[in-house]
Design a protein around this motif. Structure first.
Motif: not given
Length: 315
Positions: A288, A261, A291-292, A295, A257-258
């Motif tokens: 962005d 995130q 999307k966390a 997760l 992931c980033s």
């Protein structure tokens, strides 16, 4: 997007929420602000947080315009009271709460807010007066639920112990991988008393996105490079902090992931956190961040991240 119950209330809030500090009505152009609000709804973000003092009403006015026409039941709206609105208007007295609430509702173009928060503790007003005024606001129908921001454990406990008043369902502290102070006392106290956290600066004002490189110029168009938004970031832009953030990037990559995130998922690993408030100057940032939600990250990676962050010398 996943949702969590906000404390002892009946509010279900998105794990990622949209804030407006330093952005709407201040550092972000009007069209960009509307685009961010629209994108938040597209992503399932239903929780919008603001305050009367943000731009001295400007953020509320922008949100009021952008939310106009949307079904009132489609979003959870939170604002705050305490900050200085004029030379004579500040604090949590009964008169100020009544005056500032009405002004906020007018700017927000709504008959009620879902969550009304004490932006800070008012040492110049008896807590009994503040709680009685907040209770009256709830009974009037202008406020559904109550919260506070950055109160210490003693202040929180005093409000919890008070009889005959409406009680708080939310706490809004600063909380991130780089700022873990609420873990010691605030989170345990709140968790035991039906109060959830809705945390601000979970990305350390953008530093935990990884966009600020060590010994490099501040990126053009970033919050750190902005005259209107960059001031509060100075402590996070220290070289030792940026070096640590560089060390976090491989952990995020291993998690798939980033870094943003990863940092948001770390905050959301805490069950008492109902939502992480993010700011945005463009919709892609929300893409962005969203999307966390949900997760799943190996706790061992979080433990490594905590060790890196905890090794940063205190400013």
């Amino acid at each position: 997007m996943r949702y969590r119950r906000l404390g002892a209330s009946d509010l279900s809030v998105s794990e990622i929420s949209l804030g407006s500090w330093l952005t709407f009505g201040v550092g972000v152009e009007r069209d960009a602000a509307k685009a961010c609000v629209d994108r938040a709804f597209d992503l399932g973000i239903n929780f919008i947080d603001t305050a009367n003092v943000y731009g001295r009403g400007a953020a509320e006015a922008v949100l009021g315009e952008d939310l106009a026409g949307r079904p009132r039941g489609s979003y959870v709206l939170a604002t705050k009271v305490f900050g200085q609105m004029s030379d004579t208007d500040q604090g949590l007295s009964a008169a100020q709460i009544e005056k500032q609430l009405d002004a906020s509702l007018k700017r927000l173009r709504t008959d009620f807010v879902d969550l009304y928060q004490c932006h800070r503790y008012d040492t110049n007003t008896p807590l009994e007066e503040t709680m009685a005024a907040l209770t009256a606001a709830v009974k009037s129908g202008k406020v559904r639920w109550l919260g506070f921001s950055e109160w210490n454990p003693e202040q929180i406990q005093a409000a919890i112990d008070m009889a005959g008043v409406e009680h708080f369902v939310s706490s809004q502290p600063q909380y991130s991988l780089l700022w873990r102070r609420p873990e010691k006392a605030v989170i345990p106290l709140c968790a035991a008393n039906g109060v959830s956290q809705i945390v601000w600066s979970p990305l350390a004002q953008g530093v935990l996105t990884g966009k600020y490189a060590v010994d490099a110029p501040l990126p053009t168009g970033s919050r750190g490079a902005s005259d209107s938004m960059g001031g509060p970031m100075k402590n996070w832009l220290r070289r030792d902090v940026l070096v640590a953030v560089e060390q976090l990037k491989p952990l995020a990559a291993e998690a798939g992931c980033s870094l943003a995130q990863f940092a948001l998922a770390w905050v959301l690993r805490e069950p008492n956190v109902a939502s992480a408030i993010v700011g945005a100057s463009r919709p892609s940032q929300l893409d962005d961040n969203a999307k966390a939600s949900g997760l799943v990250v190996d706790p061992a990676l979080f433990a490594k991240a905590e060790a890196i962050a905890d090794a940063i010398p205190r400013a």
